[in-house]
Design a protein around this motif. Structure first.
Motif, PDB file in Angstrom:
ATOM      1  N   GLU A 210       0.867  71.426  40.356  1.00 55.51           N
ATOM      2  CA  GLU A 210       0.900  71.093  41.771  1.00 55.51           C
ATOM      3  C   GLU A 210      -0.503  71.123  42.373  1.00 55.51           C
ATOM      4  O   GLU A 210      -0.708  70.649  43.493  1.00 55.51           O
ATOM      5  N   THR A 211      -1.473  71.653  41.643  1.00 55.31           N
ATOM      6  CA  THR A 211      -2.860  71.718  42.127  1.00 55.31           C
ATOM      7  C   THR A 211      -3.782  71.016  41.139  1.00 55.31           C
ATOM      8  O   THR A 211      -3.832  71.381  39.964  1.00 55.31           O
ATOM      9  N   ASN A 212      -4.510  70.020  41.618  1.00 58.59           N
ATOM     10  CA  ASN A 212      -5.400  69.225  40.774  1.00 58.59           C
ATOM     11  C   ASN A 212      -6.663  68.877  41.552  1.00 58.59           C
ATOM     12  O   ASN A 212      -6.764  69.190  42.755  1.00 58.59           O
TER      13      ASN A 212
ATOM     14  N   LEU B 160      -0.067  56.269  48.637  1.00 57.91           N
ATOM     15  CA  LEU B 160       1.380  56.509  48.570  1.00 57.91           C
ATOM     16  C   LEU B 160       1.782  57.712  49.416  1.00 57.91           C
ATOM     17  O   LEU B 160       2.912  57.783  49.910  1.00 57.91           O
ATOM     18  N   ILE B 161       0.872  58.652  49.585  1.00 60.76           N
ATOM     19  CA  ILE B 161       1.179  59.875  50.332  1.00 60.76           C
ATOM     20  C   ILE B 161       1.615  59.545  51.756  1.00 60.76           C
ATOM     21  O   ILE B 161       2.541  60.161  52.303  1.00 60.76           O
ATOM     22  N   SER B 162       0.966  58.577  52.376  1.00 66.63           N
ATOM     23  CA  SER B 162       1.253  58.250  53.773  1.00 66.63           C
ATOM     24  C   SER B 162       2.620  57.596  53.952  1.00 66.63           C
ATOM     25  O   SER B 162       3.132  57.508  55.069  1.00 66.63           O
ATOM     26  N   ARG B 163       3.215  57.131  52.858  1.00 64.13           N
ATOM     27  CA  ARG B 163       4.517  56.461  52.964  1.00 64.13           C
ATOM     28  C   ARG B 163       5.679  57.453  53.014  1.00 64.13           C
ATOM     29  O   ARG B 163       6.838  57.068  53.170  1.00 64.13           O
ATOM     30  N   LYS B 164       5.348  58.727  52.825  1.00 64.78           N
ATOM     31  CA  LYS B 164       6.315  59.819  53.000  1.00 64.78           C
ATOM     32  C   LYS B 164       7.566  59.656  52.132  1.00 64.78           C
ATOM     33  O   LYS B 164       8.691  59.903  52.557  1.00 64.78           O
ATOM     34  N   LYS B 165       7.350  59.234  50.892  1.00 63.26           N
ATOM     35  CA  LYS B 165       8.470  59.083  49.965  1.00 63.26           C
ATOM     36  C   LYS B 165       8.519  60.220  48.940  1.00 63.26           C
ATOM     37  O   LYS B 165       9.328  60.180  48.020  1.00 63.26           O
ATOM     38  N   PHE B 166       7.659  61.212  49.094  1.00 62.97           N
ATOM     39  CA  PHE B 166       7.610  62.320  48.142  1.00 62.97           C
ATOM     40  C   PHE B 166       8.526  63.458  48.578  1.00 62.97           C
ATOM     41  O   PHE B 166       8.813  63.634  49.770  1.00 62.97           O
TER      42      PHE B 166
ATOM     43  N   THR C 233      -1.530  67.919  50.282  1.00 59.53           N
ATOM     44  CA  THR C 233      -2.764  68.033  51.045  1.00 59.53           C
ATOM     45  C   THR C 233      -3.930  67.598  50.171  1.00 59.53           C
ATOM     46  O   THR C 233      -3.961  67.880  48.970  1.00 59.53           O
ATOM     47  N   CYS C 234      -4.867  66.900  50.770  1.00 58.20           N
ATOM     48  CA  CYS C 234      -6.098  66.479  50.092  1.00 58.20           C
ATOM     49  C   CYS C 234      -7.260  67.032  50.913  1.00 58.20           C
ATOM     50  O   CYS C 234      -7.531  66.534  52.009  1.00 58.20           O
ATOM     51  N   LYS C 235      -7.916  68.032  50.382  1.00 52.88           N
ATOM     52  CA  LYS C 235      -8.968  68.693  51.143  1.00 52.88           C
ATOM     53  C   LYS C 235     -10.294  68.663  50.409  1.00 52.88           C
ATOM     54  O   LYS C 235     -10.356  68.952  49.209  1.00 52.88           O
TER      55      LYS C 235
ATOM     56  N   GLU D   5      -9.640  69.011  46.445  1.00 50.19           N
ATOM     57  CA  GLU D   5      -8.451  69.656  45.895  1.00 50.19           C
ATOM     58  C   GLU D   5      -7.223  68.916  46.401  1.00 50.19           C
ATOM     59  O   GLU D   5      -7.076  68.700  47.599  1.00 50.19           O
ATOM     60  N   LEU D   6      -6.357  68.505  45.467  1.00 47.43           N
ATOM     61  CA  LEU D   6      -5.104  67.839  45.798  1.00 47.43           C
ATOM     62  C   LEU D   6      -3.971  68.795  45.447  1.00 47.43           C
ATOM     63  O   LEU D   6      -3.769  69.107  44.268  1.00 47.43           O
ATOM     64  N   ARG D   7      -3.242  69.233  46.454  1.00 50.10           N
ATOM     65  CA  ARG D   7      -2.224  70.278  46.223  1.00 50.10           C
ATOM     66  C   ARG D   7      -0.914  69.881  46.880  1.00 50.10           C
ATOM     67  O   ARG D   7      -0.890  69.388  48.008  1.00 50.10           O
TER      68      ARG D   7
END
Length: 223
Positions: free
Chosen positions: A140-142, A171-177, A182-184, A218-220
């Motif tokens: 979940e963290t990459n 794809l994150i903005s399409r809210k299909k997950f 979070t991308c920080k 960090e993409l979490r």
């Protein structure tokens, strides 16, 4: 040397330490800054550093996307492999594996340049994988690391704004997950070193060092 176990904080610190050491090595041994070295130089430098510093990781370079996904035994595996954004026939730059179980733990992708489309491709692929694994999985963290031309007006806040623009088109903005992602921007290292004139071809070409920045993202995901 005693090794430490990883955490979300020290992983970012050690990515930066590894790249700073790689830059110094490149300057001393190759007469080139990190920004002029091949992309794989960043990959191998960070992977070897993690193996040396952390007690709980092994690594694989150019890890097969399809093989890693199949090793996870996750629901919806076939669907995930078929998605064009997954790019299942491709490879992850660096995959960290736990020493205890041998399972994939974290993905680190590297890029030279900050081209909008190129970064979005990696964000989409990482997001799809992180959304598919079980809750509290290490995957979940990459991380996404890119090196680019230094711009004096770009600090960590402005790079975050740039990243937000990229995420807005992902794809994150399409809210299909199922999960929230979070991308920080966790760190921005800005370097400007004088290029040592070590080789005859450098002296003749008059090649000069261009200032550069390294951005660590960090993409979490969280359920």
């Amino acid at each position: 040397m005693s090794q430490v176990r990883s955490s979300s904080n020290n992983r970012v610190e050690h990515i930066e330490q590894a790249l700073m050491a790689a830059h110094q090595h490149a300057m001393d041994a190759c007469g080139r800054p990190l920004s002029d070295m091949p992309e794989y130089f960043m990959c191998t430098s960070v992977a070897a550093h993690f193996d040396h510093q952390f007690s709980n990781f092994r690594y694989r370079l150019e890890g097969s996307v399809s093989q890693i996904i199949r090793s996870l035994s996750i629901p919806g595996e076939k669907s995930l492999l078929k998605k064009k954004e997954t790019r299942a026939s491709g490879r992850f730059d660096v995959v960290l594996f736990t020493k205890k179980s041998g399972k994939a733990a974290h993905i680190i992708e590297f890029k030279k340049g900050s081209k909008f489309t190129s970064l979005r491709y990696d964000i989409d692929r990482i997001a799809l994988l992180a959304d598919s694994v079980g809750a509290r999985s290490r995957l979940e963290t990459n991380y996404l690391v890119f090196i680019t031309k230094r711009k004096s007006e770009r600090d960590q806040e402005s790079w975050q704004q740039r990243l937000d623009e990229i995420v807005e088109d992902s794809l994150i903005s399409r809210k299909k997950f199922r999960k929230t992602m979070t991308c920080k921007v966790k760190s921005v290292w800005r370097e400007e070193s004088a290029l040592p004139q070590m080789f005859a071809d450098d002296k003749k070409s008059g090649k000069k060092t261009k200032p550069f920045s390294v951005v660590i993202v960090e993409l979490r995901t969280r359920t």
